[in-house]
Design a protein around this motif. Structure first.
Motif, PDB file in Angstrom:
ATOM      1  N   ARG A  86       0.843  -1.213   0.000  1.00 14.60           N
ATOM      2  CA  ARG A  86       0.000   0.000   0.000  1.00 14.60           C
ATOM      3  C   ARG A  86       0.871   1.253   0.000  1.00 14.60           C
ATOM      4  O   ARG A  86       0.571   2.235  -0.690  1.00 14.60           O
ATOM      5  N   GLN A  87       1.939   1.218   0.758  1.00 16.09           N
ATOM      6  CA  GLN A  87       2.859   2.358   0.796  1.00 16.09           C
ATOM      7  C   GLN A  87       3.422   2.646  -0.593  1.00 16.09           C
ATOM      8  O   GLN A  87       3.479   3.792  -1.031  1.00 16.09           O
ATOM      9  N   HIS A  88       3.793   1.582  -1.298  1.00 16.32           N
ATOM     10  CA  HIS A  88       4.339   1.746  -2.647  1.00 16.32           C
ATOM     11  C   HIS A  88       3.266   2.247  -3.611  1.00 16.32           C
ATOM     12  O   HIS A  88       3.541   3.089  -4.481  1.00 16.32           O
ATOM     13  N   MET A  89       2.031   1.754  -3.459  1.00 16.08           N
ATOM     14  CA  MET A  89       0.946   2.165  -4.350  1.00 16.08           C
ATOM     15  C   MET A  89       0.651   3.655  -4.231  1.00 16.08           C
ATOM     16  O   MET A  89       0.395   4.334  -5.232  1.00 16.08           O
ATOM     17  N   PHE A  90       0.675   4.184  -3.008  1.00 14.74           N
ATOM     18  CA  PHE A  90       0.455   5.618  -2.832  1.00 14.74           C
ATOM     19  C   PHE A  90       1.508   6.410  -3.593  1.00 14.74           C
ATOM     20  O   PHE A  90       1.201   7.413  -4.246  1.00 14.74           O
ATOM     21  N   LYS A  91       2.751   5.962  -3.521  1.00 12.41           N
ATOM     22  CA  LYS A  91       3.837   6.647  -4.226  1.00 12.41           C
ATOM     23  C   LYS A  91       3.646   6.577  -5.733  1.00 12.41           C
ATOM     24  O   LYS A  91       3.800   7.568  -6.447  1.00 12.41           O
ATOM     25  N   VAL A  92       3.298   5.387  -6.228  1.00 17.77           N
ATOM     26  CA  VAL A  92       3.146   5.188  -7.671  1.00 17.77           C
ATOM     27  C   VAL A  92       2.019   6.045  -8.226  1.00 17.77           C
ATOM     28  O   VAL A  92       2.168   6.717  -9.257  1.00 17.77           O
ATOM     29  N   THR A  97       3.620  14.325  -9.158  1.00 18.43           N
ATOM     30  CA  THR A  97       2.829  15.477  -8.715  1.00 18.43           C
ATOM     31  C   THR A  97       3.515  16.173  -7.544  1.00 18.43           C
ATOM     32  O   THR A  97       3.984  15.514  -6.606  1.00 18.43           O
ATOM     33  N   HIS A  98       3.573  17.492  -7.602  1.00 14.26           N
ATOM     34  CA  HIS A  98       4.255  18.275  -6.570  1.00 14.26           C
ATOM     35  C   HIS A  98       3.634  18.013  -5.200  1.00 14.26           C
ATOM     36  O   HIS A  98       2.430  18.185  -5.000  1.00 14.26           O
ATOM     37  N   ASN A  99       4.455  17.567  -4.250  1.00 15.18           N
ATOM     38  CA  ASN A  99       3.966  17.273  -2.905  1.00 15.18           C
ATOM     39  C   ASN A  99       5.093  17.477  -1.901  1.00 15.18           C
ATOM     40  O   ASN A  99       6.264  17.586  -2.279  1.00 15.18           O
ATOM     41  N   ASN A 100       4.727  17.518  -0.622  1.00 13.45           N
ATOM     42  CA  ASN A 100       5.743  17.645   0.423  1.00 13.45           C
ATOM     43  C   ASN A 100       5.684  16.478   1.404  1.00 13.45           C
ATOM     44  O   ASN A 100       6.033  16.625   2.584  1.00 13.45           O
ATOM     45  N   LEU A 101       5.248  15.323   0.940  1.00 11.31           N
ATOM     46  CA  LEU A 101       5.157  14.149   1.798  1.00 11.31           C
ATOM     47  C   LEU A 101       6.531  13.516   2.002  1.00 11.31           C
ATOM     48  O   LEU A 101       7.343  13.465   1.079  1.00 11.31           O
ATOM     49  N   THR A 102       6.763  13.023   3.204  1.00 11.49           N
ATOM     50  CA  THR A 102       7.997  12.340   3.542  1.00 11.49           C
ATOM     51  C   THR A 102       7.775  10.827   3.532  1.00 11.49           C
ATOM     52  O   THR A 102       6.637  10.355   3.422  1.00 11.49           O
ATOM     53  N   GLU A 103       8.855  10.085   3.674  1.00 13.43           N
ATOM     54  CA  GLU A 103       8.731   8.624   3.739  1.00 13.43           C
ATOM     55  C   GLU A 103       7.870   8.207   4.925  1.00 13.43           C
ATOM     56  O   GLU A 103       7.077   7.263   4.840  1.00 13.43           O
ATOM     57  N   SER A 104       8.009   8.929   6.017  1.00 12.31           N
ATOM     58  CA  SER A 104       7.192   8.650   7.196  1.00 12.31           C
ATOM     59  C   SER A 104       5.711   8.887   6.917  1.00 12.31           C
ATOM     60  O   SER A 104       4.845   8.139   7.408  1.00 12.31           O
ATOM     61  N   ASP A 105       5.404   9.899   6.121  1.00 12.76           N
ATOM     62  CA  ASP A 105       4.010  10.174   5.749  1.00 12.76           C
ATOM     63  C   ASP A 105       3.419   9.013   4.955  1.00 12.76           C
ATOM     64  O   ASP A 105       2.276   8.606   5.183  1.00 12.76           O
TER      65      ASP A 105
END
Length: 217
Positions: A86-92, A97-105
């Motif tokens: 699921r973590q990988h799917m959110f990234k894919v 797209t411009h974002n400020n999410l971190t790996e922890s997010d």
């Protein structure tokens, strides 16, 4: 030595719509003829020198006619994505797209989306991608960057100007409006109202079918 050619692949989605149980009360003669023809054609796959791989998918395995089940050598249960998936799917789906999410997010999003299917995550991200547009449309304050771009903000933002997107457009500055980056709060807003589409009873049904007829993926 000549390399062996790869097999041709045929994929049938929602195969239950074509090969449901025969003899159902609402089954028409035309539907029964179509099913019988499918079974005949499936029986012929692989009997000549042509290499053909047939893949099919269904969310209702028990609705399949037993004849179609027999024609598939393997009946594999693909379970819901785990936390890492699921973590990988959110990234894919978020992509570039411009974002400020971190790996922890992303790890937190994966934990929040327990029980989500890949399709659920796709729908979630699509909704999140509209958040910058909504913010820009509804913003009452913008600030101007060094590059001359206008970014929506709150009234507490330093150098915030009381102005709307429509006002900027009226001044001929529409091309200078810049969408804000996607934030963790954007995802929290969408996840707070979104629910998984796969129920516990659905999972129990698939697991029971796997024990009777299939194998784990």
């Amino acid at each position: 030595m000549a390399r062996e050619s790869a097999p041709s692949i045929i994929f049938i989605d929602e195969i239950d719509s074509l090969s449901g149980q025969r003899g159902e009360g609402n089954e028409s003669e035309a539907s029964r003829c179509i099913k019988n023809e499918i079974f005949v054609q499936m029986q012929g796959v692989g009997t000549n020198n042509d290499k053909v791989l047939v893949l099919a998918a269904t969310n209702t395995p028990y609705s399949l006619d037993q004849a179609i089940r027999r024609r598939f050598d393997k009946r594999i249960y693909i379970s819901l994505p785990d936390l890492k998936a699921r973590q990988h799917m959110f990234k894919v789906h978020l992509g570039d797209t411009h974002n400020n999410l971190t790996e922890s997010d992303f790890e937190s999003l994966a934990r929040q989306s327990e029980g989500f299917s890949g399709s659920d995550i796709s729908v979630c991200v699509k909704d999140v991608l509209l958040e910058p547009v909504r913010k820009t449309r509804d913003a009452m304050h913008f600030f101007k960057t060094r590059e001359g771009l206008w970014v929506p903000c709150g009234p507490e933002q330093p150098a915030a100007t009381l102005i709307t997107m429509q006002d900027l457009a009226a001044q001929g500055l529409a091309e200078k409006i810049c969408l804000p980056p996607i934030t963790r709060s954007d995802f929290n807003k969408i996840l707070a109202r979104q629910r998984p589409t796969v129920s516990k009873s659905d999972l129990e049904l698939h697991e029971r079918f796997t024990k009777e007829f299939g194998e784990e993926g």
